[in-house]
Design a protein around this motif. Structure first.
Motif, short mmCIF file in Angstrom:
data_model
loop_
_atom_site.label_atom_id
_atom_site.label_comp_id
_atom_site.label_asym_id
_atom_site.label_seq_id
_atom_site.Cartn_x
_atom_site.Cartn_y
_atom_site.Cartn_z
N ASP A 98 7.53 -1.08 8.15
CA ASP A 98 8.50 -0.38 8.99
C ASP A 98 8.02 1.00 9.43
O ASP A 98 8.69 1.66 10.22
CB ASP A 98 9.84 -0.25 8.26
N MET A 99 6.86 1.43 8.89
CA MET A 99 6.28 2.72 9.25
C MET A 99 4.77 2.58 9.28
O MET A 99 4.19 1.93 8.42
CB MET A 99 6.66 3.80 8.22
N PRO A 100 4.11 3.20 10.27
CA PRO A 100 2.64 3.16 10.27
C PRO A 100 2.09 4.10 9.20
O PRO A 100 2.78 5.00 8.73
CB PRO A 100 2.29 3.65 11.68
N GLY A 101 0.84 3.88 8.83
CA GLY A 101 0.21 4.76 7.85
C GLY A 101 -0.81 4.00 7.02
O GLY A 101 -1.64 3.27 7.56
N GLU A 102 -0.73 4.15 5.71
CA GLU A 102 -1.65 3.47 4.80
C GLU A 102 -0.90 3.09 3.52
O GLU A 102 -0.06 3.85 3.02
CB GLU A 102 -2.83 4.37 4.45
N LEU A 103 -1.17 1.91 3.00
CA LEU A 103 -0.61 1.44 1.75
C LEU A 103 -1.72 0.84 0.89
O LEU A 103 -2.87 0.72 1.35
CB LEU A 103 0.47 0.37 2.00
N LEU A 104 -1.38 0.49 -0.34
CA LEU A 104 -2.31 -0.21 -1.21
C LEU A 104 -2.07 -1.72 -1.10
O LEU A 104 -0.91 -2.16 -1.16
CB LEU A 104 -2.14 0.21 -2.66
N LEU A 105 -3.12 -2.48 -0.95
CA LEU A 105 -3.02 -3.92 -1.06
C LEU A 105 -3.28 -4.27 -2.52
O LEU A 105 -4.35 -3.97 -3.06
CB LEU A 105 -4.01 -4.63 -0.16
N VAL A 106 -2.30 -4.89 -3.16
CA VAL A 106 -2.37 -5.23 -4.58
C VAL A 106 -2.69 -6.72 -4.69
O VAL A 106 -1.87 -7.56 -4.31
CB VAL A 106 -1.03 -4.92 -5.29
N THR A 107 -3.87 -7.04 -5.20
CA THR A 107 -4.28 -8.44 -5.35
C THR A 107 -4.37 -8.78 -6.82
O THR A 107 -5.21 -8.24 -7.54
CB THR A 107 -5.64 -8.70 -4.68
N PRO A 108 -3.49 -9.67 -7.33
CA PRO A 108 -3.54 -10.03 -8.75
C PRO A 108 -4.80 -10.82 -9.09
O PRO A 108 -5.33 -11.57 -8.27
CB PRO A 108 -2.29 -10.89 -8.94
N LYS A 109 -5.25 -10.63 -10.33
CA LYS A 109 -6.33 -11.46 -10.87
C LYS A 109 -5.68 -12.55 -11.71
O LYS A 109 -4.98 -12.27 -12.68
CB LYS A 109 -7.27 -10.62 -11.72
N LYS A 110 -5.89 -13.80 -11.33
CA LYS A 110 -5.25 -14.92 -12.01
C LYS A 110 -5.89 -15.17 -13.39
O LYS A 110 -7.02 -14.71 -13.66
CB LYS A 110 -5.33 -16.18 -11.15
N THR A 111 -5.18 -15.87 -14.24
CA THR A 111 -5.69 -16.14 -15.58
C THR A 111 -6.96 -17.01 -15.54
O THR A 111 -7.72 -17.04 -16.49
CB THR A 111 -4.62 -16.84 -16.44
N SER A 112 -7.18 -17.68 -14.42
CA SER A 112 -8.41 -18.47 -14.25
C SER A 112 -9.62 -17.58 -14.01
O SER A 112 -10.76 -18.05 -14.05
CB SER A 112 -8.25 -19.42 -13.06
N GLY A 113 -9.38 -16.29 -13.74
CA GLY A 113 -10.46 -15.37 -13.42
C GLY A 113 -10.65 -15.17 -11.93
O GLY A 113 -11.36 -14.26 -11.51
N ARG A 114 -10.00 -16.00 -11.12
CA ARG A 114 -10.13 -15.88 -9.67
C ARG A 114 -9.12 -14.87 -9.13
O ARG A 114 -8.07 -14.62 -9.75
CB ARG A 114 -9.91 -17.24 -9.00
#
Length: 267
Positions: A98-114
């Protein structure tokens, strides 16, 4: 030169598309929404699977594909090139909110390691506690990503008409739609939206009901698959962490291609 990992992911995505494999069950219904030369916004484009389908059902489509992950953005560009649709699809390395700018992309690490790239979401700060209520993880990868609004992007790049929006952004849908209110009011585009009730509430302070109200207040009708049957709905399906929903405005019904949506809208 793309890395081996990028090439491997892109090849797998390209091969899936060529075999028409592992597409969401809603994918065949795009042919009942798109025809002619539609202008489409693909938000949360990933490897471009839906962009590819759009070009197959509407060969003259013009698509703007937004993808926040730096890694997946490279995969997306390769897939577009290998499919020969890079002149139709404009890739944009950005999240949508809803607003321009910058955010963090949060990518989980799965229990499989991927890396759980399909579960990545944007946040203002690193998350505390369990990353996602619907996923077991062993940590996260954080990446700053640029953010745009759909209204701002369309205004800045002369996109004067939008016919279709595909959005799959892991709970950020309410904020992204708020940043697209001008486009929605101006064009009343068809929308295929994945709604994440739990993520909306736990990570974005929103709700599925508020998302639906964005469309209901404008007169849209809402549809979803129930098994192999398309049914009209007024609420999200219970007991599922996420699900795709179609939103179609009655004023657009006369120009729909012959198919299930045109028939249902006439009922």
């Amino acid at each position: 030169m793309p890395s081996i990992r990028v090439l491997s992911h892109a090849f797998r995505a390209w091969r899936r598309n060529m075999k028409w494999a592992k597409h969401e069950p809603e994918t065949p219904y795009l042919a009942d929404l798109l025809s002619g030369s539609p202008v489409c916004l693909h938000v949360g484009a990933s490897d471009g699977r839906h962009s590819y389908v759009m070009t197959q059902v509407a060969p003259d489509a013009r698509i703007y594909a937004f993808e926040p992950s730096a890694f997946t953005f490279e995969v997306l560009k390769l897939c577009l090139s290998w499919h020969g649709i890079a002149d139709q699809v404009t890739p944009i390395h950005a999240a949508v909110s809803d607003m321009p700018g910058e955010l963090l992309l949060v990518t989980p690490k799965k229990t499989s390691g991927r890396m759980g790239r399909a579960y990545a979401f944007v946040a203002e700060a690193p998350p505390e506690g369990k990353v996602r209520p619907d996923l077991e993880d062993t940590g996260v990868e954080l990446q700053p990503t640029p953010v745009v609004t759909l209204d701002g992007y369309c205004r800045a790049h002369g996109v004067t008409r939008v016919d279709f929006i595909r959005m799959d952004i892991e709970g950020a849908e309410q904020k992204a739609l708020k940043g697209a209110e001008h486009v929605i009011d101006r064009d009343l585009p068809h929308v295929l939206l994945e709604i994440h009730p739990i993520m909306l509430e736990s990570r974005f302070g929103g709700s599925a009901e508020a998302v639906i109200d964005i469309f209901r207040s404008r007169g849209y009708r809402m549809f979803a698959l129930n098994g192999d049957r398309l049914e009209e709905r007024t609420t999200v399906a219970p007991d599922v962490p996420w699900k795709d929903y179609f939103f179609v405005h009655p004023s657009r019904a006369p120009n729909l291609p012959d198919g299930v949506f045109k028939a249902r809208m006439a009922a």
